[in-house]
Design an enzyme around this catalytic site. Structure first.
Site, PDB file in Angstrom:
ATOM      1  CE  LYS A 192     144.032   2.593  16.427  1.00  0.00           C
ATOM      2  NZ  LYS A 192     144.077   1.548  17.478  1.00  0.00           N
ATOM      3  CD  GLU A 268     152.778  -4.411   3.842  1.00  0.00           C
ATOM      4  OE1 GLU A 268     152.239  -5.496   3.504  1.00  0.00           O
ATOM      5  OE2 GLU A 268     153.818  -3.991   3.339  1.00  0.00           O
ATOM      6  CB  CYS A 302     149.227 -10.777   7.177  1.00  0.00           C
ATOM      7  SG  CYS A 302     150.725  -9.909   7.536  1.00  0.00           S
ATOM      8  CD  GLU A 399     144.403 -12.543   6.885  1.00  0.00           C
ATOM      9  OE1 GLU A 399     143.750 -11.497   6.947  1.00  0.00           O
ATOM     10  OE2 GLU A 399     145.642 -12.564   6.801  1.00  0.00           O
TER      11      GLU A 399
END
Ligand code: ADP
Length: 498
Positions: A192, A268, A302, A399
């Site tokens: 996906k 992750e 990231c 973040e």
């Protein structure tokens, strides 16, 4: 392909959109509901194409196809050598279509076309080539056994049907990083892609047919996270889910896996990676690494070095150099070869980044450069550097996933290590120093899965990549990733029959 005119006068080829449907059991299909969603060009907010919006029913269909291909099809039963032949053919096809794939990621995700062409798509192809080379080298061990009357050995078997849930920031590399080792292991899969960037994944699905994978080995369900993604995470017939994305969604995936069939989960997740610049660093190089580490891919990465700590003796010089150099960081159309930064991926992300910038201003950080949106069309934001950031500020802790750097000063190595570890994340870290003692001590003291010394983003196909703490629980790339799609079976028998 038609020619498009870009900012700065450069021309580039805009891709024709050929594939917009789900890819299940070797066929492109509409969603069972007939619904579609719009994928948007972040350069101008315009609709690029309508894409099939897959949901639970479509995931069921795709999982059935993958299950059949795994339980009854040739893929897991082929020799590794035969699997490698098809994966190598796939790699050749990807390499023949580099420009088109780079253009799809540029128009869909605002990623720089030149970088896609030189880096992302070749790296995606590299993953397939690397794991093709590993497919015929998967084997278990002969065991010594503590009981001499027994003969024991292990087999490594593919885990089964895998669900891959992919983010939007590196659509091609993430696709390859997950799909390639799973294929080499002999798994079948349902992929996906992120709803923001489905176009290149659809093209990879088309190429998989041409490469000759048996039907049902690679299935693709485009759609949203809360529908198609959630259906994958909670599916009773998926053996493993591999997810890259935010820590919040990662937690939901793990919960869904736990309350469904206890499927294996690879995560992750987010990061707030530190870059530590020591007094003995070369000022020019340190400034360059800091800008690259934080602003590459518009900060949508990231492992971005979003917290930069500079030792006090060199602090003023590094800051002055960064402010000077950031003037030469042109933001513009991703098809323009002079741009170093394209637009943020979508309106939601653009607004989120701008709101973090407002928080930085309101919480008392010193804005050294940037801090604004650019233009009135598209989702462009200036590379932004805040100094005097403290660890209670939102921009320090969370973040941002945009071009926003927090800059801090430290005195001693011990303080630098403490600062670096002052986060719930542990994905990557950078060290800039010439001192071997400092490099070795700091590398071993930082709680992060990846350490880059005097460089940043030194990714390599052979180098395992993943997080400590709340940045995840697995490793991708290298042979560790292949192992994560295999399970170990122990077989024991008497050494002698009588
Ligand atoms: P970001 O916050 O960076 O947009 P997300 O973690 O939301 O990233 O998304 C990463 C991927 O996870 C996308 O493919 C998205 O559709 C999917 N996703 C989002 N929410 C869910 C969910 N509840 N269950 C499964 N997948 C999800």
């Amino acid at each position: 392909m038609e020619n498009g005119k870009c900012n700065g006068g450069a021309t580039a080829k805009l891709p024709e959109i050929k594939f917009t449907k789900l890819f299940i059991n070797g066929q492109f299909l509409d969603a069972a509901s007939g619904k579609t969603f719009e994928t948007i060009d972040p350069r101008n907010g315009e609709v690029i194409a309508k894409i099939a919006a897959g949901d639970k029913e479509d995931v069921d269909l795709a999982v059935n196809a993958a299950r059949h291909a795994f339980d009854h099809g040739p893929w897991p039963r082929m020799t590794g050598f035969e699997r490698a032949r098809i994966i190598n053919k796939y790699t050749d096809l990807i390499q023949q279509n580099i420009e088109e794939l780079a253009a799809l990621d540029a128009v869909d995700g605002g990623k720089l076309f030149q970088v896609g062409k030189m880096n992302d798509i070749p790296a995606a192809a590299g993953h397939f080539r690397y794991y093709a080379g590993a497919a015929d080298k998967i084997h278990g061990e002969t065991l010594r056994m503590t009981r001499p009357s027994l003969f024991g050995y292990t087999l490594k078997e593919p885990i089964g049907v895998v669900g891959h849930i992919i983010p939007w920031n590196f659509p091609s590399i993430m696709f390859a990083m997950k799909v390639a080792p799973a294929l080499a292991a002999g798994c079948t899969m349902v992929v996906k892609p992120a709803e923001q960037t489905p176009l290149s994944a659809l093209f990879y699905a088309h190429l998989s047919k041409e490469a000759g994978f048996p039907d049902g080995v690679i299935n693709l369900v485009t759609g949203f996270g809360s529908t198609a993604g959630a259906a994958i995470a909670s599916h009773m017939d998926i053996d493993k889910v591999s997810f890259t994305g935010s820590t919040d969604v990662g937690r939901k995936i793990m919960q869904a896996a736990a309350t469904s069939n206890l499927k294996k989960v690879s995560l992750e997740l987010g990061g707030k990676s530190p870059l530590l610049i020591f007094d003995d660093a070369d000022v020019n190089k340190a400034a360059e690494l800091a800008l690259l580490g934080c602003f590459y891919n518009k900060g949508e990465i990231c492992v971005a070095s979003s917290r930069v700590f500079v030792q006090e003796g060199i602090y003023d010089k590094v800051v002055a150099k960064m402010v000077e150099k950031v003037k030469d960081w042109p933001v513009g159309d991703p098809f323009d070869s002079t741009s170093r930064q394209g637009p943020q991926v979508d309106k939601k992300q653009y607004e989120k980044v701008l709101s973090y910038i407002e928080h930085g201003k309101n919480e008392g950080a010193t804005l050294l450069t940037g801090g604004n949106a650019i233009g009135d069309k598209g989702y462009y934001i200036e590379p932004t550097i805040f100094a005097d950031v403290t660890d209670d500020m939102k921009i320090y802790k969370e973040e941002i996933f945009g071009p926003v750097m927090s800059l801090m000063k430290f005195k001693t190595m011990e303080e630098g290590i403490k600062c670096a570890n002052n986060t719930k994340y542990g994905l990557a870290a950078g060290i800039v120093s010439q001192n071997v003692d400092v490099i070795n001590t700091v590398s071993r003291s930082i709680k992060a899965g990846v350490i880059w010394v005097n460089c940043y983003f030194a990714f390599d196909l052979d180098s395992p990549y993943g997080g400590y703490k709340m940045s995840g629980n697995c490793r991708e790339s290298g042979m560790d990733a292949l192992d994560s799609y295999l399970q170990v079976k122990s077989i024991a028998m008497p050494l002698h029959n009588s």
